[in-house]
Design an enzyme around this catalytic site. Structure first.
Site, PDB file in Angstrom:
ATOM      1  CD  GLU A 181     -24.040  82.929  88.193  1.00 14.39           C
ATOM      2  OE1 GLU A 181     -23.036  82.221  88.017  1.00 14.39           O
ATOM      3  OE2 GLU A 181     -24.258  83.894  89.160  1.00 14.39           O
TER       4      GLU A 181
ATOM      5  CE1 TYR B  71     -25.637  85.991  87.300  1.00 16.41           C
ATOM      6  CE2 TYR B  71     -27.678  86.618  88.555  1.00 16.41           C
ATOM      7  CZ  TYR B  71     -26.727  86.011  88.523  1.00 16.41           C
ATOM      8  OH  TYR B  71     -26.293  85.206  89.601  1.00 16.41           O
TER       9      TYR B  71
END
Ligand code: ADP
Ligand code: MG
Length: 387
Positions: free
Chosen positions: A196, A108
């Site tokens: 993101e 991530y």
């Protein structure tokens, strides 16, 4: 302002961030053509909506061209309910056909603004593919947090440090650092509030790719990015907020039932606070601004009254540059165009206050006036409770 994954991919490419091959399609047959052009034996078919967590139904793998077409057929035109869409879901009008990749590991990576620290921050985790909120709650130690000095930017040393902390294979570290630096550059130059990548992947072939991309821009910076404003997809936006945007009104939808029309963001915040202080709930934030015209006031009333939840409208105006009589005329005109179906409380102070009050009085409209903000808020709150 949010954009789709396929649009974010194009932006990332401009910043030399490598991405797996793929192209957007609007029909099932186009989807098949795209897959054929891409070649290979596995493709990901991904519904394009402004929401992550599409996992169930919105991201599927196809192993032949018929399957690509079939999946595109089921996705295009459907309303996809995902984690961030609400129960109505979001309309899918395009699908991204992406080359299937051999994933070895998923990470991530997110760039966002840390308001408490007043700086951008890079969050990264070896637990990619999962919901980051869950990782943060269950394994906070698995999140690497790197604050970025915005006058310097993400440094090579910082990028290196993060990649080491993620425990990435040494062979791909240099590539991963480059990706992080490219992502930062995109975040900074496009005035993002969020970039993101979940997941950032390492492939069997040793490539480092963002496999998914979510990009949100700071609305206040859009004026310097005409290239971004054209990327708006109205079908994904809150209808009311979109209408307000078109009318040039800073407007944010809230959950309460007292609609507010105020000039100046500070006064709007104070008005919402006062409503809450008396036990009420604001239905929106709306800053009519300093130079509001009759058209703008009318648009604001139309927007507020289009919400069935709204039980009262509270107008709180400080006449500085904006004159109270202009607002009063706006209110009277707006009430001619839209039928006022809820009580209207008005408090106005400042330039041409008397004239403004006179206009309201002579209009014969059932307007409830108040002298102070406290009185206005209290009246609005009790009227909302009576409705
Ligand atoms: P979302 O975040 O909306 O669920 P993602 O694009 O992150 O959608 O995809 C979800 C998961 O699907 C990824 O974590 C990955 O495991 C898998 N996936 C997505 N795209 C591909 C692809 N091109 N090839 C192989 N697997 C993929
Ligand atoms: Mg994802």
């Amino acid at each position: 302002m949010k954009i789709h994954e396929y649009q974010a991919r194009e932006i990332l490419q401009d910043f030399d961030v490598p991405i797996p091959a793929g192209k957007v399609a609007e029909t099932p047959s186009q989807a098949r053509e795209v897959a054929e052009q891409l070649g290979g034996t596995v493709w990901a078919v991904k519904a394009q909506v402004h929401a992550g967590g599409r996992g169930k139904g919105g991201v599927k793998l196809a192993r032949n061209l018929e399957q690509v077409e079939e999946l595109a057929k089921t996705m295009i035109g459907m309303r996809l309910v995902a984690k961030q869409t609400g129960s109505d879901g979001a309309l899918v009008s395009k699908v991204l056909i992406q080359q299937g990749v051999n994933i070895v590991s998923e990470y991530y990576v997110g760039f966002l603004i840390d308001r408490a620290n007043q700086s951008p921050v890079l969050l990264a985790s070896s637990e990619g593919g999962m919901e980051i909120e869950k990782v943060a709650a269950d394994f906070p130690e698995k999140i690497v947090k790197e604050y970025i000095d915005s006058s310097v930017g993400l440094t090579k040393e910082q990028a290196k440090d993060v990649v080491v902390k993620l425990n990435m294979d040494e062979k791909v570290r240099e590539k991963a650092e480059k990706v992080l630096l490219g992502l930062w550059k995109a975040f900074k130059e496009k005035d993002c509030s969020l970039l993101e990548i979940n997941p950032l992947i390492v492939t069997k072939e040793g490539e480092v790719f963002p496999l998914d991309a979510k990009m949100t821009f700071d609305d206040n910076a859009l004026y310097r990015h005409p290239e971004l404003e054209v990327l708006i997809d109205p079908s994904q936006e809150d209808e009311t907020e979109l209408k307000a945007h078109e009318a040039g009104l800073p407007y944010i939808q809230l959950d309460g039932n007292i609609a507010c029309l105020v000039n100046g963001a500070g006064l709007a915040m104070a008005t919402m606070d006062t409503i809450k202080l008396f036990g009420g709930e604001p239905a929106n934030f709306l800053d009519i601004g300093g130079g509001a015209s009759v058209e703008k006031v009318t648009a604001a009333f139309e927007i507020m009254l289009s919400k069935p939840e709204v039980k009262v409208i509270l107008v709180n105006i400080f006449g500085g540059i904006m004159k109270c009589d202009t607002i009063a005329e706006g209110i009277v005109e707006a009430c001619k165009v839209v039928s006022l179906t809820v009580p209207l409380v008005v408090r106005m102070k400042g330039t041409h206050e008397d004239l403004g009050k006179q206009i309201l009085k002579e209009s014969g409209l059932p307007i409830i006036t108040a002298e102070t903000l406290g009185e206005a808020a209290l009246k609005a709150v009790s009227l909302a409770k009576e409705q």
